[in-house]
Design a protein around this motif. Structure first.
Motif, PDB file in Angstrom:
ATOM      1  N   ASP A  53       4.076 -11.315   4.782  1.00 57.12           N
ATOM      2  CA  ASP A  53       3.225 -11.864   3.725  1.00 57.12           C
ATOM      3  C   ASP A  53       2.333 -12.976   4.257  1.00 57.12           C
ATOM      4  N   ASN A 100       1.257 -13.667  -2.165  1.00 55.92           N
ATOM      5  CA  ASN A 100       2.188 -13.765  -3.290  1.00 55.92           C
ATOM      6  C   ASN A 100       2.762 -12.405  -3.665  1.00 55.92           C
ATOM      7  N   GLY A 101       1.896 -11.374  -3.650  1.00 55.32           N
ATOM      8  CA  GLY A 101       2.359 -10.039  -3.998  1.00 55.32           C
ATOM      9  C   GLY A 101       3.391  -9.512  -3.014  1.00 55.32           C
ATOM     10  N   CYS A 137       5.207 -11.321  -0.988  1.00 57.03           N
ATOM     11  CA  CYS A 137       6.393 -12.170  -1.073  1.00 57.03           C
ATOM     12  C   CYS A 137       7.283 -11.714  -2.225  1.00 57.03           C
ATOM     13  N   GLY A 138       6.652 -11.361  -3.364  1.00 52.72           N
ATOM     14  CA  GLY A 138       7.419 -10.880  -4.507  1.00 52.72           C
ATOM     15  C   GLY A 138       8.132  -9.573  -4.201  1.00 52.72           C
ATOM     16  N   SER A 147      11.133 -10.042  -1.977  1.00 55.63           N
ATOM     17  CA  SER A 147      12.248 -10.773  -2.550  1.00 55.63           C
ATOM     18  C   SER A 147      13.151  -9.894  -3.403  1.00 55.63           C
TER      19      SER A 147
END
Length: 206
Positions: free
Chosen positions: A87, A192-193, A195-196, A199
């Protein structure tokens, strides 16, 4: 007669390529004539043809430089120690490439030029070979990065490194296409995408 310096020759070649890239980004390859390029760069036909016999040669040179800029940015990032997670790496590299004003183009214009170059490879064998070479090199670089992730304990999956490499390249390509089509696609959105997605807890799915 005074001898022309290599610096002058390089600057003139750069002038032609950057001017042509602006034309292509605005009107496309097939909507741009050599007369358009000559007008954009403010040079005579003889001055331009000294460097490039025709429009296809200019397109090939721009293709090679553009793909090299993208490939080089990823290769440089892949050599970082410790390696940044996908990311952070993709966001950093694409943000840098698109903001770098390659060929003097703003980010959306540069992204549009890249998409046009990709489409041209479907009809031009010379351009296709340049793309294939760059793609193969990037796959190797990313596969090495996957090995580095595993060595650092960041990646525990046994998915083949080349599969991960090709997926990350596809993500980068998709980001560039979005910027070309819609504009205002910021690297932090990609970070951010990803990383989401990274996770997610697969144990909750079963």
């Amino acid at each position: 007669m005074a001898r022309v310096s290599q610096e002058h020759l390089d600057a003139r070649r750069r002038q032609i390529l950057d001017g042509a890239a602006r034309c292509f980004a605005r009107n496309g390859f097939h909507g741009t004539s050599m007369q358009d390029v000559l007008k954009e760069v403010g040079l005579s036909a003889g001055a331009v043809y000294r460097y490039f016999p025709g429009k296809e040669d200019i397109i090939a040179a721009i293709t090679e430089e553009t793909f090299a800029a993208i490939r080089g940015a990823f290769e440089e990032a892949s050599r970082m120690t410790p390696p940044p997670t996908p990311d952070a790496l993709l966001g950093r590299v694409l943000g840098g490439v698109l903001a770098g004003e390659v060929h003097g183009l703003e980010r959306r214009s540069f992204a549009a030029l890249v998409v046009q170059l990709w489409s041209e490879t479907l009809r031009d064998e010379r351009l296709a070979a340049l793309l294939e070479d760059g793609y193969a090199t990037m796959r190797v670089a990313w596969a090495k990065l996957v090995d580095a992730y595993r060595s650092a304990g960041i990646l525990v999956s046994d998915v083949p490194g080349d599969d991960v490499a090709r997926t990350m390249i596809a993500t980068a390509q998709g980001f560039i296409v979005q910027e070309a089509l819609f504009g205002d696609v910021h690297p932090e959105v990609l970070e951010n995408g990803l990383c989401g997605l990274m996770s997610m807890n697969p144990q909750k799915i079963s």
